[in-house]
Write an enzyme that holds these catalytic residues in place. Structure first.
Site, mmCIF file in Angstrom:
data_model
loop_
_atom_site.group_PDB
_atom_site.id
_atom_site.type_symbol
_atom_site.label_atom_id
_atom_site.label_comp_id
_atom_site.label_asym_id
_atom_site.label_seq_id
_atom_site.Cartn_x
_atom_site.Cartn_y
_atom_site.Cartn_z
ATOM 1 N N MET A 4 0.840 -1.198 0.000
ATOM 2 C CA MET A 4 0.000 0.000 0.000
ATOM 3 C C MET A 4 0.877 1.251 0.000
ATOM 4 S SD MET A 4 -3.410 -0.987 2.092
ATOM 5 C CE MET A 4 -2.788 -0.763 3.739
ATOM 6 N N GLY A 5 2.176 1.081 -0.260
ATOM 7 C CA GLY A 5 3.062 2.231 -0.398
ATOM 8 C C GLY A 5 3.521 2.798 0.926
ATOM 9 N N HIS B 90 9.260 -3.137 3.517
ATOM 10 C CA HIS B 90 8.930 -3.314 2.099
ATOM 11 C C HIS B 90 10.212 -3.564 1.287
ATOM 12 C CE1 HIS B 90 5.551 -0.424 3.330
ATOM 13 N NE2 HIS B 90 4.909 -1.525 2.980
ATOM 14 N N LYS C 266 5.136 -9.822 9.281
ATOM 15 C CA LYS C 266 4.553 -8.870 10.235
ATOM 16 C C LYS C 266 3.035 -9.032 10.231
ATOM 17 C CE LYS C 266 3.538 -4.754 10.109
ATOM 18 N NZ LYS C 266 2.481 -3.852 10.542
ATOM 19 N N ASP C 267 2.493 -9.237 9.028
ATOM 20 C CA ASP C 267 1.060 -9.503 8.889
ATOM 21 C C ASP C 267 0.894 -11.025 8.837
ATOM 22 O OD1 ASP C 267 -0.133 -6.621 8.170
ATOM 23 O OD2 ASP C 267 1.829 -6.848 7.254
ATOM 24 N N VAL D 183 10.905 -6.914 9.728
ATOM 25 C CA VAL D 183 11.996 -5.943 9.868
ATOM 26 C C VAL D 183 11.608 -4.950 10.963
ATOM 27 C CG1 VAL D 183 13.356 -4.169 8.698
ATOM 28 C CG2 VAL D 183 12.633 -6.223 7.451
ATOM 29 N N ARG E 179 2.026 2.775 9.398
ATOM 30 C CA ARG E 179 1.187 3.428 10.415
ATOM 31 C C ARG E 179 1.992 3.976 11.589
ATOM 32 N NH1 ARG E 179 -2.863 -0.763 8.838
ATOM 33 N NH2 ARG E 179 -4.648 0.393 7.981
HETATM 34 P P1 AMP Z 1 1.545 -2.860 3.469
HETATM 35 O O1 AMP Z 1 2.076 -1.815 2.543
HETATM 36 O O2 AMP Z 1 1.540 -2.447 4.902
HETATM 37 O O3 AMP Z 1 0.254 -3.459 2.984
HETATM 38 O O4 AMP Z 1 2.594 -4.028 3.415
HETATM 39 C C1 AMP Z 1 3.004 -4.607 2.204
HETATM 40 C C2 AMP Z 1 3.825 -5.835 2.508
HETATM 41 O O5 AMP Z 1 4.958 -5.473 3.291
HETATM 42 C C3 AMP Z 1 3.060 -6.890 3.293
HETATM 43 O O6 AMP Z 1 3.387 -8.179 2.789
HETATM 44 C C4 AMP Z 1 3.575 -6.691 4.688
HETATM 45 O O7 AMP Z 1 3.509 -7.856 5.487
HETATM 46 C C5 AMP Z 1 5.015 -6.312 4.417
HETATM 47 N N1 AMP Z 1 5.575 -5.610 5.575
HETATM 48 C C6 AMP Z 1 5.043 -4.531 6.202
HETATM 49 N N2 AMP Z 1 5.796 -4.207 7.273
HETATM 50 C C7 AMP Z 1 6.808 -5.107 7.325
HETATM 51 C C8 AMP Z 1 7.910 -5.311 8.206
HETATM 52 N N3 AMP Z 1 8.142 -4.518 9.256
HETATM 53 N N4 AMP Z 1 8.754 -6.333 7.948
HETATM 54 C C9 AMP Z 1 8.529 -7.151 6.884
HETATM 55 N N5 AMP Z 1 7.517 -7.009 6.024
HETATM 56 C C10 AMP Z 1 6.673 -6.005 6.241
#
Ligand code: AMP
Length: 282
Positions: free
Chosen positions: A30-31, A37, A149-150, A176, A187
């Site tokens: 989601m950027g 990421h 993380k998710d 990470v 967030r």
């Molecule tokens: P999001 O942009 O938050 O939807 O995350 C996109 C991808 O990045 C998802 O697969 C998340 O699980 C991954 N992600 C987000 N935060 C972390 C983190 N701290 N460490 C590893 N992967 C992450």
């Protein structure tokens, strides 16, 4: 690096490269990119001939009253980071293209979506699985990367890919963290300095859970009580859920074993953060 905003163009690009025998690695996001990421992009770079990053703040995975409108966005900064990370294409579709008028098709994984984040955020995973399925139909990756993380999201995506016979490999990547332990999240930008400080309780309490398990404690209730106490001393922290679950079924476990994951969601003020760790393995 090219930016593609049209679904048809993205699909065309992927078709063309796949028929030339190239392997496409995909990182959906989601950027508002951060090191979490970037770790997925690095793995994608190593595991594909071509690397596609999608940036789409997916409206259907946000509930009423959640932060869809406020979700942080910075396409210029994301573009610069993506170029450094060796991304070939950034796919940035509009919501109107992804969900045109009369849109009516949903992908819904049952069971494991009904607990944890699924219980707190009704409809969230239906939005996630629908958009990931659509993005995979558009980008047609051979391999896609998701962060642990998710944790529940990763389990749900694996279930969907298996159940739907989707022709791609799903790779889960480690969480990470900041140097002080806070799991990176877009967030985190919502947090006040005080909330940021109190947010350390999330990773610290997970570490406490692991310590107790390492010392031989197998009673989930005892571990959960200790973790809860450590979080609740922080005045701005409000626990949404705190559970010990089996890594695959996501069902609660009363006794800790090698499959046990400690998962939590905690509000710091209005910001809801999630984190998790295996208790005995990893
Ligand atoms: P999001 O942009 O938050 O939807 O995350 C996109 C991808 O990045 C998802 O697969 C998340 O699980 C991954 N992600 C987000 N935060 C972390 C983190 N701290 N460490 C590893 N992967 C992450």
């Amino acid at each position: 690096m090219t930016t593609i905003t049209s679904v048809a163009e993205m699909q065309q690009w992927s078709l063309q490269h796949k028929s030339a025998g190239r392997r496409i690695a995909f990182v959906p996001t989601m950027g508002f990119l951060h090191e979490g990421h970037l770790s997925l992009l690095e793995a994608g770079r190593k595991n594909g001939d071509l690397l596609v990053l999608s940036i789409f703040v997916n409206p259907t995975q946000f509930g009423v009253g959640e932060d869809y409108a406020d979700y942080p966005r910075d396409l210029a900064a994301d573009g610069a980071l993506a170029a450094q990370a060796g991304v070939d294409v950034i796919f940035v579709p509009s919501a109107a293209q992804m969900y045109p008028k009369d849109y009516a098709t949903w992908v819904d994984v049952e069971g494991i979506t009904e607990v944890l984040c699924g219980a707190s955020r009704p409809g969230h995973f239906r939005g996630v699985t629908t958009v990931v399925s659509k993005l995979c139909n558009i980008v047609q990756p051979d391999i896609a990367f998701f962060g642990a993380k998710d944790f529940q999201q990763l389990a749900v995506i694996r279930r969907m890919v298996l159940d739907q016979n989707m022709p791609l490999e799903i790779v889960g990547m480690p969480i990470v963290r900041e140097a002080d332990g806070l799991a990176l999240s877009s967030r985190n930008s919502y947090l006040s300095p005080e909330q940021r400080q109190q947010g350390l309780a999330l990773s610290q309490s997970l570490a406490l859970g692991r310590q107790l398990a390492a010392a031989g404690q197998r009673d989930s209730a005892i571990i959960l009580a200790a973790v809860r106490a450590m979080i609740e001393v922080n005045p701005e922290a409000r626990i949404d859920y705190l559970q010990i679950c089996h890594q695959l079924s996501l069902q609660d476990q009363t006794q800790v074993d090698a499959d046990s994951v400690l998962l939590l969601a905690v509000f710091l003020g209005k910001t809801r953060l999630i984190d998790n760790c295996f208790l005995l393995t990893e």
